[in-house]
Design a protein around this motif. Structure first.
Motif, PDB file in Angstrom:
ATOM      1  N   UNK C 283      47.937   8.907  -6.744  1.00  0.00           N
ATOM      2  CA  UNK C 283      48.935   8.378  -7.664  1.00  0.00           C
ATOM      3  C   UNK C 283      49.758   9.495  -8.286  1.00  0.00           C
ATOM      4  N   UNK C 284      49.094  10.587  -8.670  1.00  0.00           N
ATOM      5  CA  UNK C 284      49.820  11.710  -9.277  1.00  0.00           C
ATOM      6  C   UNK C 284      50.832  12.285  -8.295  1.00  0.00           C
ATOM      7  N   UNK C 285      50.398  12.470  -7.030  1.00  0.00           N
ATOM      8  CA  UNK C 285      51.306  13.036  -6.037  1.00  0.00           C
ATOM      9  C   UNK C 285      52.471  12.086  -5.782  1.00  0.00           C
ATOM     10  N   UNK C 286      52.147  10.781  -5.665  1.00  0.00           N
ATOM     11  CA  UNK C 286      53.209   9.807  -5.404  1.00  0.00           C
ATOM     12  C   UNK C 286      54.208   9.789  -6.552  1.00  0.00           C
ATOM     13  N   UNK C 287      53.675   9.769  -7.788  1.00  0.00           N
ATOM     14  CA  UNK C 287      54.559   9.754  -8.948  1.00  0.00           C
ATOM     15  C   UNK C 287      55.440  10.993  -9.005  1.00  0.00           C
ATOM     16  N   UNK C 288      54.852  12.156  -8.641  1.00  0.00           N
ATOM     17  CA  UNK C 288      55.631  13.390  -8.670  1.00  0.00           C
ATOM     18  C   UNK C 288      56.727  13.347  -7.615  1.00  0.00           C
ATOM     19  N   UNK C 289      56.397  12.827  -6.417  1.00  0.00           N
ATOM     20  CA  UNK C 289      57.402  12.741  -5.363  1.00  0.00           C
ATOM     21  C   UNK C 289      58.517  11.781  -5.782  1.00  0.00           C
ATOM     22  N   UNK C 290      58.129  10.710  -6.500  1.00  0.00           N
ATOM     23  CA  UNK C 290      59.124   9.719  -6.916  1.00  0.00           C
ATOM     24  C   UNK C 290      59.812  10.102  -8.221  1.00  0.00           C
ATOM     25  N   UNK C 291      59.496  11.326  -8.744  1.00  0.00           N
ATOM     26  CA  UNK C 291      60.093  11.782 -10.005  1.00  0.00           C
ATOM     27  C   UNK C 291      59.909  10.768 -11.114  1.00  0.00           C
ATOM     28  N   UNK C 292      58.720  10.141 -11.186  1.00  0.00           N
ATOM     29  CA  UNK C 292      58.487   9.148 -12.220  1.00  0.00           C
ATOM     30  C   UNK C 292      57.319   9.627 -13.076  1.00  0.00           C
ATOM     31  N   UNK C 293      57.657  10.076 -14.299  1.00  0.00           N
ATOM     32  CA  UNK C 293      56.657  10.748 -15.115  1.00  0.00           C
ATOM     33  C   UNK C 293      55.495   9.834 -15.493  1.00  0.00           C
ATOM     34  N   UNK C 294      55.824   8.542 -15.812  1.00  0.00           N
ATOM     35  CA  UNK C 294      54.732   7.700 -16.326  1.00  0.00           C
ATOM     36  C   UNK C 294      53.681   7.448 -15.257  1.00  0.00           C
TER      37      UNK C 294
END
Lengths: 193, 102, 317
Positions: C283-294
């Motif tokens: 989830x952290x990697x996906x969120x970082x790739x999607x530039x979505x901090x939450x």
């Protein structure tokens, strides 16, 4: 963490401690490559801000002092836990965690002021390598603070007697390693501009 | 600790810890001081690198107890450290950070 | 010898990677250093290969499917190794970069090497894992079809590449003169696909109705063949004491292992928290790739929470 630390191993060494030393060995390579990346790209940024325009030596000296003192508090915490002194164990564990948080606060101040002055991770090679290196180090400090606070809570739960000193010792190993990495970063990044 | 944990003894006392902290503090002050003295400019890099190596060694030997601990721990830390140092030097050499190759 | 060579290859492996990037203009120093290390890594690899050959020379070879795959692995890996050494010379490498020659090389190493090695392992240990042997007749059919198929598919690529066909491009000009060889390649790929169908059928059939394996269908030398197939959860009833390097073949050097555990064996219960922790990292990697901090923060919380649950999980089931 829940089972007894002292059990038979073929090396005669505590396996938790051996694992932590191996982990720290691999961390040497992680930080070694990040520091090398910083050095390789040093002075090759095509646009500013450059290190000597932006790095704040007085403030960073204070935060370096803060981190060194946290290492002192850490060894005193280990000594207190080993001799079963709960009160001082809690005091020094809390002090170490607090000094770690202060360091993170300094880093927060440093990063935000850099961004205000126009240096982000996207600005230039200096920005990319600087924020990656110091940010990774800061993340390690944050994990260390979590570990220290966990130990503090375990102490308040009455579950951090001298028989669990090994948990404090390996946390200490990690914490001191984070400290020595900062010793290198402070010299190589901040003082050798 | 059971008897086979022979590595767990002989941690230095509070006095040693405080002495080490004092030395670390003094070296840091000297480092920052040297940084601000223009006369040291030509020898800045070697002086600072030596001082920080001394600090590194002090923390690792006394605070991480490596001076008193089992040889395997020393080995398992020192080998990757030397490897990291070698990789560092090799990378800087390869990418011309010493002004070679390009 | 094999282990030391493996360790040496592992260490040298840190110093060869830039041979993938000679064409990117690294400069003469980097090119020479990585070219030299790439040539040197062939030495421990050669030591390993001669060791395997000598092992077969000294033994009594039975041509089971597992052995055929193992031998196919050595032969094909040598071919892949030879084209690999060719890449280590930067001037030659510049000619071969991004052509089908590289595709041929990687497939001889990865398909001829790793995949055949995997199949050798599957045929060898399938009886240990499931208690039933894979069918040897189907297995040999699988091996020969795959062996022929891979050579049909990948050997012409050497020539196609040297004639100038770039990789990752699906069309080519007729005057290049590579149509026939590309056709052979395509046929080979389909032969491999057929071979794999035989394998899948073999697994499906043998799992249910295969010959029962018993503890040791091969007369193996190693410890896993002393215990039932499939092995019990605790593996060994007592920790075996081993003095010889081939414990099953030197009975005098190995203590007998009792059939039933002399005392109850404590096997730790399973835990879901490592899995949840891994999901947190994803989830952290996906969120970082999607530039979505939450997403990063929420997944980071999941990660930290599950690590704590994992660390403080009771050891007893």
């Amino acid at each position: 963490m829940t089972h007894a630390a002292a059990h038979y191993t073929s090396t005669g060494l505590d396996n938790k401690k051996l694992a932590f030393w191996a982990f720290i060995g691999s961390e040497c390579l992680l930080f070694g490559s990040l520091i090398s990346t910083y050095l390789v790209y040093k002075g090759r940024s095509v646009s500013g801000p450059t290190p000597h325009e932006i790095l704040n030596i007085p403030v960073t000296s204070v935060s370096t002092f803060d981190l060194l003192m946290s290492s002192l508090a850490m060894v005193l915490a280990l000594a207190a836990v080993s001799r079963g002194d709960k009160l001082w164990a809690r005091f020094w564990l809390g002090t170490t965690a607090f000094l770690g948080l202060v360091f993170l606060g300094f880093q927060y101040y440093e990063f935000t002021s850099f961004v205000r002055e126009g240096l982000t991770i996207r600005t230039n090679l200096f920005g990319s390598t600087f924020f990656t290196l110091t940010g990774t180090h800061g993340a390690h400090v944050a994990v260390g603070v979590l570990l220290l606070l966990t130990l503090l809570v375990r102490s308040f739960q009455g579950k951090l007697g001298p028989e669990k000193a090994i948990n404090v010792e390996v946390t200490g190993l990690y914490w001191h390693f984070v400290d020595v990495v900062w010793i290198v970063i402070f010299t190589v990044v901040y003082l050798l501009q | 600790m059971s008897p086979e944990h022979r590595s767990e003894h002989a941690h230095p006392g509070t006095g040693t810890y405080l002495a080490v902290a004092a030395v670390l503090l003094i070296i840091t002050i000297v480092e920052v001081g040297v940084f601000y003295v223009p006369a040291f400019k030509p020898v800045l890099a070697p002086v600072l690198l030596t001082l920080s190596a001394v600090k590194f060694g002090l923390v690792v030997m006394f605070y991480m107890h490596l001076r008193f601990d089992h040889a395997l721990f020393r080995l398992i830390f020192t080998l990757p450290l030397l490897l990291a140092l070698g990789v560092s030097i090799a990378l800087m050499f390869l990418f011309g950070a010493f002004g070679l190759g390009h | 010898m094999v282990v030391y060579s493996g360790a040496l290859i592992g260490f040298m492996g840190w110093g060869v990677w830039a041979h993938h990037m000679f064409a990117s203009g690294l400069g003469p120093i980097a090119d020479s250093v990585f070219g030299a290390t790439t040539m040197m890594i062939a030495i421990p690899t050669g030591v390993k290969i001669f060791n395997w050959l000598a092992t077969m020379w000294g033994g009594q070879v039975r041509f089971t499917t597992a052995m055929l795959f193992a031998m196919g692995f050595i032969a094909m890996f040598v071919i892949g190794g030879l084209s690999g050494v060719m890449h280590s010379s930067p001037p030659a490498d510049l000619q071969q970069t991004d052509t089908y020659f590289v595709v041929a090389h990687i497939h001889y190493v990865l398909f001829g090497g790793a995949i055949q090695g995997l199949f050798a392992g599957i045929y060898y240990w399938f009886p240990k894992m499931t208690g039933r042997l894979l069918n040897e007749k189907l297995g040999k059919l699988h091996f020969w079809l795959m062996f022929i198929g891979m050579n049909l598919a990948f050997f012409p690529m050497h020539f196609i590449g040297l004639l100038g066909m770039p990789r990752r491009i699906y069309t080519y000009r007729p005057e290049l003169g590579v149509e026939t060889m590309n056709l052979i390649s395509t046929i080979g790929a389909h032969v491999i696909a057929v071979a794999l169908l035989f394998f899948i059928y073999n697994v499906w059939r043998s799992w249910r109705r295969g010959e029962v394996a018993g503890n040791d269908p091969w007369g193996g030398a190693m410890l896993e063949w002393t215990i039932p197939s499939p092995p019990p959860d605790y593996n060994f009833t007592v920790i075996p004491e081993v003095v010889s390097r081939l414990p099953r073949w030197s009975v005098t050097h190995m203590k007998a292992i009792p059939e039933v555990p002399p005392q109850p064996i404590h096997v730790p219960g399973g835990s879901y928290w490592p899995l949840v922790a891994a999901l947190g990292i994803i989830g952290m990697a996906t969120g970082a790739v999607a530039h979505t901090l939450w997403i990063v923060l929420a997944s980071g919380a999941v990660l930290i929470f599950s690590i704590y649950r994992w660390a403080f999980e009771p050891f007893e089931v």
